[in-house]
Enzyme design. Sequence first.
Site, PDB file in Angstrom:
ATOM      1  N   LYS A 175       0.847  -1.199   0.000  1.00 48.53           N
ATOM      2  CA  LYS A 175       0.000   0.000   0.000  1.00 48.53           C
ATOM      3  C   LYS A 175       0.877   1.242   0.000  1.00 48.53           C
ATOM      4  O   LYS A 175       1.873   1.315   0.727  1.00 48.53           O
ATOM      5  CB  LYS A 175      -0.935  -0.004   1.218  1.00 48.53           C
ATOM      6  N   GLU A 189     -13.006  -2.394   9.113  1.00 44.96           N
ATOM      7  CA  GLU A 189     -13.656  -2.743   7.841  1.00 44.96           C
ATOM      8  C   GLU A 189     -15.160  -2.679   8.023  1.00 44.96           C
ATOM      9  O   GLU A 189     -15.685  -2.972   9.104  1.00 44.96           O
ATOM     10  CB  GLU A 189     -13.264  -4.155   7.428  1.00 44.96           C
ATOM     11  N   HIS A 232      -0.945  -8.163   8.896  1.00 47.96           N
ATOM     12  CA  HIS A 232      -1.053  -6.774   8.444  1.00 47.96           C
ATOM     13  C   HIS A 232      -0.765  -5.761   9.565  1.00 47.96           C
ATOM     14  O   HIS A 232       0.027  -4.834   9.391  1.00 47.96           O
ATOM     15  CB  HIS A 232      -2.442  -6.493   7.876  1.00 47.96           C
ATOM     16  N   LYS A 280     -14.432  -6.417  11.685  1.00 51.41           N
ATOM     17  CA  LYS A 280     -15.329  -6.424  10.523  1.00 51.41           C
ATOM     18  C   LYS A 280     -16.691  -5.890  10.935  1.00 51.41           C
ATOM     19  O   LYS A 280     -17.044  -5.883  12.107  1.00 51.41           O
ATOM     20  CB  LYS A 280     -15.448  -7.840   9.988  1.00 51.41           C
TER      21      LYS A 280
HETATM   22  C1  BG6 Z   1      -7.048  -9.836   3.901  1.00 51.50           C
HETATM   23  C2  BG6 Z   1      -7.933 -10.473   4.926  1.00 51.50           C
HETATM   24  O1  BG6 Z   1      -5.715 -10.256   4.052  1.00 51.50           O
HETATM   25  O2  BG6 Z   1      -7.116  -8.425   4.019  1.00 51.50           O
HETATM   26  C3  BG6 Z   1      -9.353  -9.980   4.791  1.00 51.50           C
HETATM   27  O3  BG6 Z   1      -7.905 -11.885   4.778  1.00 51.50           O
HETATM   28  C4  BG6 Z   1      -9.401  -8.469   4.799  1.00 51.50           C
HETATM   29  O4  BG6 Z   1     -10.177 -10.509   5.827  1.00 51.50           O
HETATM   30  C5  BG6 Z   1      -8.399  -7.875   3.820  1.00 51.50           C
HETATM   31  O5  BG6 Z   1     -10.712  -8.068   4.444  1.00 51.50           O
HETATM   32  C6  BG6 Z   1      -8.310  -6.369   3.979  1.00 51.50           C
HETATM   33  O6  BG6 Z   1      -7.546  -5.826   2.940  1.00 51.50           O
HETATM   34  P1  BG6 Z   1      -7.764  -4.335   2.444  1.00 51.50           P
HETATM   35  O7  BG6 Z   1      -6.684  -4.128   1.437  1.00 51.50           O
HETATM   36  O8  BG6 Z   1      -9.149  -4.283   1.852  1.00 51.50           O
HETATM   37  O9  BG6 Z   1      -7.649  -3.456   3.641  1.00 51.50           O
END
Ligand code: BG6
Length: 476
Positions: free
Chosen positions: A177, A211, A235, A325
């Site tokens: 990113k 999210e 992440h 989520k």
């Molecule tokens: C993924 C997860 O690695 O990353 C997902 O498995 C999550 O659950 C996603 O929704 C989020 O990625 P981004 O780029 O949309 O923030």
Amino acid sequence: IPVQPFDLVLFGATGDLARRKILPALFHRFQIGQFDSNCRIIGSSRSDLTAEAFRSQTADAIREFGQDVETTAEEIAGFTALLDYVAVDARGETGWDAIHGKLREDAIRAFYLSVGPALFPDIARRLSETGIATPESRIVLEKPFGHDLASARGLNAALREHFEEQQIYRIDHYLGKETVQNLMALRFANSLFEPLWNSSHIDHVQITVAESIGIEGREEYYDKSGAMRDMVQNHLMQLLCLTAMEPPAHFTPNAVRDEKVKVIEALRPVAQASIARGQYRGKNGDGYRDHAGNPASRTESYIALKVEVANWRWAGTPFYLRTGKRLRERVSEIAVYFRDPPHNIFEGSGPIHGNVLVIRLQPDEGITLKTTIKDPGPGGMRLTGANLDMTFADELPESGRPQDAYERLIMDVIRGNQTLFMRGDEVEAAWAWADPIIAGWQDTGETPQPYDSGSAGPDDSLLLIHRDGRRWRSIG
Ligand code: BG6
């Protein structure tokens, strides 16, 4: 800068990630001319598919999931002309010779395993035993890289039987990113921040990946995984590492990754009292347990943790991490809270608004610094808060569309640059930290606290930070 000719074999080519992310990302790099008709992409999966059918599926995927940029039918046709397809049985004999026959001697070979980790060892072995992979080839692995330390070690060992570490690209798409890379530029290409980047000046750090989507359609994977394994171990850990690491001597793969490993190794074990887990609920069959198809599920769709980096720089500065989520908004950011000035000479003029540096990953990528200024106008010396705001799209409009993380990462694989990929020891260190935390709540059989879909998460998460006299930044 155009990359050298390559042959990319994409395992799992008919899967969701390939359709949503990988193939559209490749298309956009082709579209801007980073590679041309000298490159080939060979899709592969169990399905019996003709090359023509794969091309047409890919064209649909680009139209559905491609970035919002003008795209002509000729560009899509030009890209799909590079595609080929071979049905492969990852655990059997079918397909391997056909793949071998399609690869050129003089092109870079990359093998992208967009498949479950259970297949990594088999595919790696086949690639090596058949001679399809050469010592210069690259192998790319999607997450999850195991589900605990033992499985991650097993995968690393299986891969290293056939590939050198310099050939192995473990993806964490957060590292691709734009703003995440910008965090390194901000810290190490400016003289303003780094002298203050320690516990003497920083009170605490909040890392949020909120999210709005739920787990619909991914229940089989997610219910066994939960937010800790799905998001924190990888992440959020990467965001923490880049925020907390020491300056590497060079911006080179091993120098950067050495510093990240040191951060993970400095993490204190997290007590269960420093964790809040939640699970979203919703009306009319729209809660987590409904989506998971598991009425007794104890899997967390939300987690907040107070994390301590026990080293010279950070002792006394907690990092609060949270991700979930079905929250109110989609927001990912790192917020660095600086300490208040030691003495307020403006008694009675209104509160000091503490300096907070916010690095926004999404949406509206950018950097904001919250400051205290004099309220303009005739009212005498009254203080108010104001933001120094840099939204990249406004500030740098000529730099064009921000590239998707996958675009950057796949091109780095071809260029042979591992800086934004996780090294084997790094992944293992992250699991070594996460495992006892997960075991802690598994041992007690604790159930995550319900929270409403569309809220800011469970109440326990508020308590976690209020107890320390601090507050979360609002989500949305
Ligand atoms: C993924 C997860 O690695 O990353 C997902 O498995 C999550 O659950 C996603 O929704 C989020 O990625 P981004 O780029 O949309 O923030």
